[in-house]
Scaffold this motif. Structure first.
Motif, PDB file in Angstrom:
ATOM      1  N   UNK A 262      11.105 -22.277 -17.825  1.00 23.35           N
ATOM      2  CA  UNK A 262      11.482 -22.230 -16.416  1.00 23.35           C
ATOM      3  C   UNK A 262      10.643 -23.153 -15.546  1.00 23.35           C
ATOM      4  N   UNK A 263       9.342 -23.191 -15.770  1.00 26.43           N
ATOM      5  CA  UNK A 263       8.468 -24.065 -14.998  1.00 26.43           C
ATOM      6  C   UNK A 263       8.979 -25.501 -15.037  1.00 26.43           C
ATOM      7  N   UNK A 264       9.198 -26.012 -16.231  1.00 24.10           N
ATOM      8  CA  UNK A 264       9.636 -27.399 -16.376  1.00 24.10           C
ATOM      9  C   UNK A 264      11.006 -27.651 -15.779  1.00 24.10           C
ATOM     10  N   UNK A 265      11.896 -26.700 -15.934  1.00 22.96           N
ATOM     11  CA  UNK A 265      13.242 -26.845 -15.383  1.00 22.96           C
ATOM     12  C   UNK A 265      13.194 -26.927 -13.860  1.00 22.96           C
ATOM     13  N   UNK A 266      12.449 -26.021 -13.242  1.00 25.55           N
ATOM     14  CA  UNK A 266      12.361 -25.994 -11.780  1.00 25.55           C
ATOM     15  C   UNK A 266      11.664 -27.245 -11.252  1.00 25.55           C
TER      16      UNK A 266
ATOM     17  N   UNK B  93      23.202 -21.446 -18.038  1.00 27.52           N
ATOM     18  CA  UNK B  93      22.672 -20.758 -16.861  1.00 27.52           C
ATOM     19  C   UNK B  93      21.715 -21.668 -16.087  1.00 27.52           C
ATOM     20  N   UNK B  94      20.935 -22.438 -16.809  1.00 21.90           N
ATOM     21  CA  UNK B  94      20.000 -23.368 -16.169  1.00 21.90           C
ATOM     22  C   UNK B  94      20.766 -24.429 -15.389  1.00 21.90           C
ATOM     23  N   UNK B  95      21.805 -24.971 -15.983  1.00 27.61           N
ATOM     24  CA  UNK B  95      22.606 -25.984 -15.294  1.00 27.61           C
ATOM     25  C   UNK B  95      23.302 -25.386 -14.073  1.00 27.61           C
ATOM     26  N   UNK B  96      23.781 -24.166 -14.195  1.00 26.47           N
ATOM     27  CA  UNK B  96      24.399 -23.482 -13.052  1.00 26.47           C
ATOM     28  C   UNK B  96      23.361 -23.287 -11.934  1.00 26.47           C
TER      29      UNK B  96
END
Length: 157
Positions: free
Chosen positions: A102-106, A140-143
């Motif tokens: 999550x850290x990297x995605x955000x 879900x990450x892309x959404x």
């Protein structure tokens, strides 16, 4: 040798060798747990931070490389009471399972939206392609990333 930098808007001075890993300093010296140790090679994105607004991999970046610069971690984006719009989007869209990536995605989405305020789905997917998710929550990450585009646009108004 004293190395100075700003982390999450606060100035810090470190008497450490310049080749010390930025990730080690953030986690061990400053107690910041947003950036994670994933692969140690800058390949997975779990350790991502913003350096002067650009996404960077803290596990392969040295303290000396960020001397005099501004570093922002996940903790520096928002607060639990007032999350950054990208953080809010990931919360609202439940864009994580275990949360390790999550850290990297955000951080990656935040950097992208700084430079490209209205990316399309393909641009978001390209930006996130080097961030690995162990749980397979890529949809879900892309959404959540798409929702972040909307929330950031609303925040700019």
């Amino acid at each position: 040798m004293t190395i100075r930098l700003a982390v999450n808007g606060q100035d810090h001075a470190f008497d450490l060798p310049p080749q010390t890993s930025l990730l080690e300093v953030l986690r061990n010296d400053l107690g910041l747990n947003g950036p994670k140790y994933g692969c140690g090679y800058g390949e997975c994105g779990a350790c991502s931070v913003l350096v002067d607004g650009q996404a960077a991999r803290a596990c392969v970046m040295t303290l000396g490389a960020v001397a005099g610069r501004g570093v922002t971690t996940l903790e520096g984006l928002g607060t639990p009471e007032a999350p950054h719009p990208v953080q809010r989007a990931f919360i609202e869209e439940e864009g994580a399972q275990c949360g390790y990536c999550l850290n990297g995605m955000i951080v990656t989405v935040t950097a992208l939206l700084h430079d490209t305020p209205t990316p399309d789905r393909a641009t978001l997917a390209r930006a996130l392609r080097h961030n690995l998710c162990r749980c397979g929550t890529h949809l879900e990450i892309l959404r959540a990333a798409e929702r972040a585009v909307t929330l950031m646009a609303e925040a700019r108004k």
